[in-house]
Design a protein around this motif. Structure first.
Motif, short mmCIF file in Angstrom:
data_model
loop_
_atom_site.label_atom_id
_atom_site.label_comp_id
_atom_site.label_asym_id
_atom_site.label_seq_id
_atom_site.Cartn_x
_atom_site.Cartn_y
_atom_site.Cartn_z
N ALA A 1 -4.26 84.06 8.15
CA ALA A 1 -4.39 85.44 7.71
C ALA A 1 -4.92 85.40 6.29
O ALA A 1 -4.39 84.66 5.45
N GLY A 2 -5.96 86.18 6.02
CA GLY A 2 -6.53 86.11 4.68
C GLY A 2 -7.46 87.25 4.33
O GLY A 2 -7.80 88.10 5.17
N GLY B 1 -8.05 89.39 -7.06
CA GLY B 1 -7.12 88.99 -8.11
C GLY B 1 -5.71 89.47 -7.84
O GLY B 1 -4.74 88.80 -8.22
N ASP B 2 -5.57 90.61 -7.16
CA ASP B 2 -4.24 91.13 -6.84
C ASP B 2 -3.51 90.24 -5.84
O ASP B 2 -2.28 90.31 -5.72
N PHE B 3 -4.25 89.43 -5.11
CA PHE B 3 -3.63 88.57 -4.10
C PHE B 3 -3.80 87.07 -4.40
O PHE B 3 -3.55 86.23 -3.54
N LEU C 1 6.78 80.56 -2.57
CA LEU C 1 6.44 80.95 -1.20
C LEU C 1 6.85 79.87 -0.19
O LEU C 1 7.35 80.18 0.89
N LEU C 2 6.64 78.61 -0.56
CA LEU C 2 7.00 77.52 0.35
C LEU C 2 8.51 77.45 0.54
O LEU C 2 8.99 77.15 1.64
N LEU D 1 5.32 87.35 3.92
CA LEU D 1 5.73 86.23 3.08
C LEU D 1 4.78 86.06 1.91
O LEU D 1 5.20 85.98 0.74
N LEU D 2 3.48 86.01 2.18
CA LEU D 2 2.48 85.82 1.15
C LEU D 2 2.57 86.91 0.08
O LEU D 2 2.59 86.64 -1.13
N CYS D 3 2.64 88.16 0.54
CA CYS D 3 2.59 89.29 -0.39
C CYS D 3 3.91 89.54 -1.10
O CYS D 3 3.98 90.40 -1.99
N SER D 4 4.95 88.79 -0.73
CA SER D 4 6.21 88.91 -1.46
C SER D 4 6.08 88.35 -2.87
O SER D 4 6.93 88.61 -3.72
N GLU D 5 5.01 87.58 -3.12
CA GLU D 5 4.81 86.97 -4.44
C GLU D 5 3.58 87.48 -5.16
O GLU D 5 3.36 87.15 -6.33
N THR D 6 2.74 88.28 -4.49
CA THR D 6 1.49 88.71 -5.11
C THR D 6 1.62 90.09 -5.74
O THR D 6 2.53 90.85 -5.42
#
Length: 400
Positions: free
Chosen positions: A9-10, A22-24, A34-35, A70-75
């Motif tokens: 997913a990207g 840049g936001d992601f 994240l890991l 998961l990814l966007c929990s940190e971006t």
């Protein structure tokens, strides 16, 4: 696992500009976090590729939604915004995508080989955190092999065109004579280093001052290349005095703002960072010429046309390596059966009744492995259902 449990997913440059990407973007600290979160969600195999033109998460997972959340929990950007812009690929389509990315076919500048090094670092980081299993290990290695063959046997990455080289072309367009220009390079990572070497090679100047947040890295590179360096604390005064400023840092926010350059002299600014480390509004100043990675990707030359002609060759090489990976994956699914067959034959071999009936010294572990290998070949070539135990035992019993 099944092949359709593999997802990517990207977002990339095709639907998003540098500001949105840049936001992601994901830095090293966010990646580590994240890991750790992934493990808490039961995800054992994943890695994240975050570069100037893409942010992608590759994983073995039950669904893609979990990966995006998961990814966007940190971006900085939200999962809702990501989903509106994202592409989601699964199974075979995801496999084809990672090979295309690794070859430079999906790069903002076709054939840009820097992506290979970026993927290598992303996988290495995930492996250090225990998030690369046998599936992703084999997949990544096969992608790497494919990329190397394409590099060696085609001209897809031939010539001199990349984001770092496009920066040199932009400078040439904006400044007729660069020999007397004062150049400041902020950031001495891989992209900064490549750009610096291109400046020396193609602009023929060493009038370059290196600045890095970690001073010793700038010092080391300056000594190696015969350049000047300055402490990070003196960045502002060196930018004020520079004619050309190239930023290849990894800061979370802009290190050069419109306000800081409002009263400066004419300058050429190049931002090779994602998120932008030069405030985009700087480009509104009449005495400033600013380019970011999206602007640089539009610089075209004959090299790019030559690369386009190499795409079919690269696709053929990719298909060969995808086939190799499919074969490995097919055999991997048979491992439990083959292990059980080997275990059963070993038990028979150690059985006293069997040994009495078959006293031949040739019946040993090598013989057992030979039978197991025969079963493996038949399973791969014939794809036939049925009881392999009986066939294996029959073969084992007939060994002379």
């Amino acid at each position: 696992m099944e092949m359709n449990q593999f997802f990517v997913a990207g977002i990339n440059y095709r639907k998003t500009d540098a500001v949105m990407r840049g936001d992601f973007a994901v830095n090293a600290d966010q990646y580590a976090s994240l890991l750790q979160k992934a493990k808490a969600h039961g995800l054992k195999e994943l890695f994240i590729l975050s570069t100037c033109n893409r942010t992608e998460i590759y994983a073995v997972a039950p669904d893609a939604t979990l990966l995006i959340d998961l990814l966007c929990s940190e971006t900085v950007g939200s999962a809702e915004a990501f989903k509106q812009l994202a592409y989601i690929k699964q199974g075979e389509e995801a496999i084809e995508h990672i090979f295309s990315v690794g070859a430079g076919l999906d790069s903002q500048i076709l054939g840009d080989y820097e992506i290979v090094g970026q993927m290598k670092l992303a996988v290495k980081f995930a492996k250090q955190h225990g998030c690369i299993g046998s599936f992703l290990e084999r997949l990544y290695n096969t992608v790497l092999q494919s990329s190397k063959v394409i590099k060696n046997e085609t001209a897809l990455s031939g010539g001199t065109i990349s984001v770092s080289f496009a920066a040199i072309q932009f400078i040439k367009e904006q400044a007729a004579n660069t020999s007397n220009k004062k150049i400041v390079l902020l950031g001495t990572g891989k992209i900064g280093r490549n750009t610096c070497k291109n400046i020396i090679d193609y602009l023929g100047t060493k009038n370059i001052t290196l600045i890095n947040r970690t001073d010793f890295k700038a010092v080391s590179m300056a000594i190696e290349l015969g350049l000047r360096y300055a402490p990070y604390a003196e960045m502002k005064q060196h930018i004020d005095n520079a004619d050309i400023v190239i930023v290849a840092t990894n800061a979370e926010k802009a290190v050069i703002t419109k306000e800081s350059l409002a009263a400066s002299g004419p300058k050429i600014l190049i931002d090779l960072s994602i998120p932008n480390n030069i405030e985009p509004a700087v480009g509104q100043l009449p005495h400033i010429r600013l380019a970011n990675v999206d602007d640089l990707s539009m610089i075209n030359d004959q090299t790019l046309q030559n690369r386009l002609a190499e795409v079919p060759k690269a696709m053929h090489i990719i298909q060969q390596h995808i086939l190799e990976f499919r074969e490995w994956f097919g055999l991997r699914k048979h491992v439990p059966v083959l292990r059980a067959v080997k275990q059963k034959l070993s038990e028979m071999h150690n059985c006293g009744l069997f040994s009495a009936a078959h006293p031949s010294p040739l019946i040993d572990q090598d013989a057992i492995q030979k039978v197991v290998n025969t079963v493996a070949v038949k399973m791969r070539s014939q794809h036939q259902p049925g009881c392999y135990y009986i066939e294996a035992i029959n073969d084992f019993m007939t060994i002379n």
